[in-house]
Design a protein around this motif. Structure first.
Motif, PDB file in Angstrom:
ATOM      1  N   GLU A 128       0.837  -1.202   0.000  1.00 14.08           N
ATOM      2  CA  GLU A 128       0.000   0.000   0.000  1.00 14.08           C
ATOM      3  C   GLU A 128       0.870   1.249   0.000  1.00 14.08           C
ATOM      4  OE1 GLU A 128      -3.560   2.105   2.622  1.00 14.08           O
ATOM      5  OE2 GLU A 128      -2.817   0.113   3.160  1.00 14.08           O
ATOM      6  N   ARG A 129       1.915   1.234   0.822  1.00  8.07           N
ATOM      7  CA  ARG A 129       2.833   2.373   0.833  1.00  8.07           C
ATOM      8  C   ARG A 129       4.214   1.925   1.294  1.00  8.07           C
ATOM      9  NH1 ARG A 129      -1.048   3.534   4.608  1.00  8.07           N
ATOM     10  NH2 ARG A 129      -1.952   5.067   3.198  1.00  8.07           N
ATOM     11  N   ALA A 130       5.211   2.673   0.893  1.00 11.85           N
ATOM     12  CA  ALA A 130       6.588   2.428   1.316  1.00 11.85           C
ATOM     13  C   ALA A 130       7.284   3.779   1.479  1.00 11.85           C
ATOM     14  CB  ALA A 130       7.329   1.565   0.301  1.00 11.85           C
ATOM     15  N   ILE A 131       8.369   3.785   2.271  1.00 11.17           N
ATOM     16  CA  ILE A 131       9.113   5.002   2.549  1.00 11.17           C
ATOM     17  C   ILE A 131      10.472   4.921   1.869  1.00 11.17           C
ATOM     18  CG2 ILE A 131      10.134   6.420   4.391  1.00 11.17           C
ATOM     19  CD1 ILE A 131       7.937   5.096   6.231  1.00 11.17           C
ATOM     20  N   VAL A 132      10.863   6.017   1.213  1.00  9.09           N
ATOM     21  CA  VAL A 132      12.127   6.069   0.498  1.00  9.09           C
ATOM     22  C   VAL A 132      13.032   7.116   1.150  1.00  9.09           C
ATOM     23  CG1 VAL A 132      13.253   6.447  -1.729  1.00  9.09           C
ATOM     24  CG2 VAL A 132      10.961   5.448  -1.643  1.00  9.09           C
ATOM     25  N   ILE A 133      14.259   6.716   1.466  1.00  9.21           N
ATOM     26  CA  ILE A 133      15.211   7.676   2.039  1.00  9.21           C
ATOM     27  C   ILE A 133      16.332   7.933   1.051  1.00  9.21           C
ATOM     28  CG2 ILE A 133      14.668   7.095   4.428  1.00  9.21           C
ATOM     29  CD1 ILE A 133      17.209   5.376   4.510  1.00  9.21           C
ATOM     30  N   GLY A 134      16.799   9.187   1.069  1.00  8.81           N
ATOM     31  CA  GLY A 134      17.880   9.537   0.170  1.00  8.81           C
ATOM     32  C   GLY A 134      19.227   9.096   0.669  1.00  8.81           C
TER      33      GLY A 134
END
Length: 278
Positions: free
Chosen positions: A204-210
Motif C-alpha cells: 500500500e505504501r513504502a518510505i524512500v530515504i535519500g
C-alpha cells in the motif's frame, strides 16, 4: 499464423453412429475436439475453426465441412471419430489414424499422422492399430494435410470403458493437440501476471530515504504507518501504491501517488514527517 480446422465426426442423432447400448459417437468426438482446441489455445500463432455443428444437433454434410476448411485456407484438417464393427460387443480394440491413400502421395498428412497417432495410443492406453490410408471424403476433398483419428471402438468391451471416462477423452484431445504442436513446432504463449493478483501483492505504501542521515525521521514514520523503508538506490520499478520520500527528490520514482516530505535539511525533513497525516 497456423490455421487448424477441427471436425467432430457426425452429429448426435446420426443414424447408426452409436454403441450397442445407444451411446452416441458424436458425444465422444465432441469431448475430444473441445479438449484439443482448449489445449492448442495455449500456444502462440494458432487460429482454430470448428467445421461441425458444435451443438451436435445437425450432422453437417462432409462436403460443407471440407469446403469451409478450404475456403478458410486451413493449414491442416483434423477429424475426430470413434470406430465400430457392428451392433454387438466384441473384444476388438485399438486406435487407428488415417491419411488419404496412397500415403506416399501425401507426405505431409503422413507426417502429421505420425506426430498425432502414438500420442493418442498412449493417452487411450489401448491397442495400436497403426497409421493407415483410405479414400475418405474428409481426406480426399481437403486442400491441406488432413488426418482422421479413430480413437477406439464404441462396440469394444475394453475400449468403451475408456471412452466412458472423460479423463481419457480429454487426454485424447490433448494428445492430438500435442501432435499438432510438434508438427508446427509451436511455442507456448508467455504467461502474463494476473493484474488482480498484482494489486493484492503490491504494498500500500513504502518510505524512500535519500541517505542514512534521513533514517531516524523515516523510522518514526515507518513505525507509525507500518511501512517498509527503502534506500533510494534500491528502488527499481513500482514497489508500492504510494511512495513517501523522506530526503531527496521524487524524480524517477514510480507509484500511483508520490508524497515528498523532504526538506532543505534534515531538521526540516523531520518537521515535515512529524506533521504528516494519512
Amino acid at each position: 499464423m497456423k490455421k487448424v480446422a477441427w471436425s467432430a465426426g457426425h452429429g448426435i442423432n446420426t443414424a447408426g453412429k452409436r454403441s450397442p447400448t445407444g451411446e452416441r459417437e458424436w458425444s465422444f468426438n465432441n469431448k475430444v475436439v473441445i479438449a484439443g482446441m482448449a489445449f492448442l489455445a495455449k500456444y502462440d500463432g494458432v487460429q482454430q475453426l470448428r467445421v461441425d455443428d458444435s451443438s451436435g444437433k445437425t450432422d453437417i454434410p462432409l462436403v460443407n465441412r471440407t469446403n469451409q476448411a478450404n475456403a478458410w485456407k486451413a493449414d491442416i484438417y483434423v477429424s475426430s471419430h470413434h470406430n465400430a464393427i457392428g451392433n454387438e460387443w466384441g473384444n476388438h480394440s485399438g486406435v487407428e489414424t488415417f491419411v488419404m491413400e496412397p500415403a506416399s502421395n501425401n507426405p505431409l498428412s503422413f507426417k502429421l499422422a505420425n506426430e498425432i497417432h502414438p500420442k493418442v495410443v498412449h493417452a487411450m492406453q489401448i491397442l495400436d492399430r497403426g497409421v493407415k490410408s483410405a479414400n475418405f471424403h474428409e481426406l480426399r476433398e481437403t486442400n491441406m494435410p488432413s488426418v482422421l483419428v479413430e480413437g477406439g471402438f464404441m462396440d469394444s468391451r475394453t475400449d468403451s470403458i475408456k471412452m466412458r471416462d472423460d479423463k481419457f477423452l480429454k487426454a485424447q484431445g490433448e494428445a492430438i493437440a500435442k501432435g499438432i504442436v510438434d508438427y508446427f513446432e509451436l511455442k507456448i504463449k508467455p504467461i502474463k501476471p494476473d493484474p488482480i493478483e498484482e494489486e493484492v501483492t503490491m504494498l500500500e505504501r513504502a518510505i524512500v530515504i535519500g541517505s542514512l542521515i534521513d533514517y531516524p525521521a523515516a523510522e518514526i514514520l515507518s513505525i507509525r504507518l507500518k511501512a517498509p523503508i527503502y534506500p533510494r538506490h534500491a528502488i527499481t520499478g513500482k514497489v508500492a501504491v504510494e511512495l513517501i520520500v523522506v530526503g531527496g527528490s521524487v524524480n524517477g520514482l514510480i507509484a500511483d501517488k508520490l508524497t515528498n516530505l523532504s526538506g532543505s535539511n534534515r531538521f526540516e525533513t523531520a518537521a515535515n514527517v512529524a506533521k504528516y497525516k494519512i
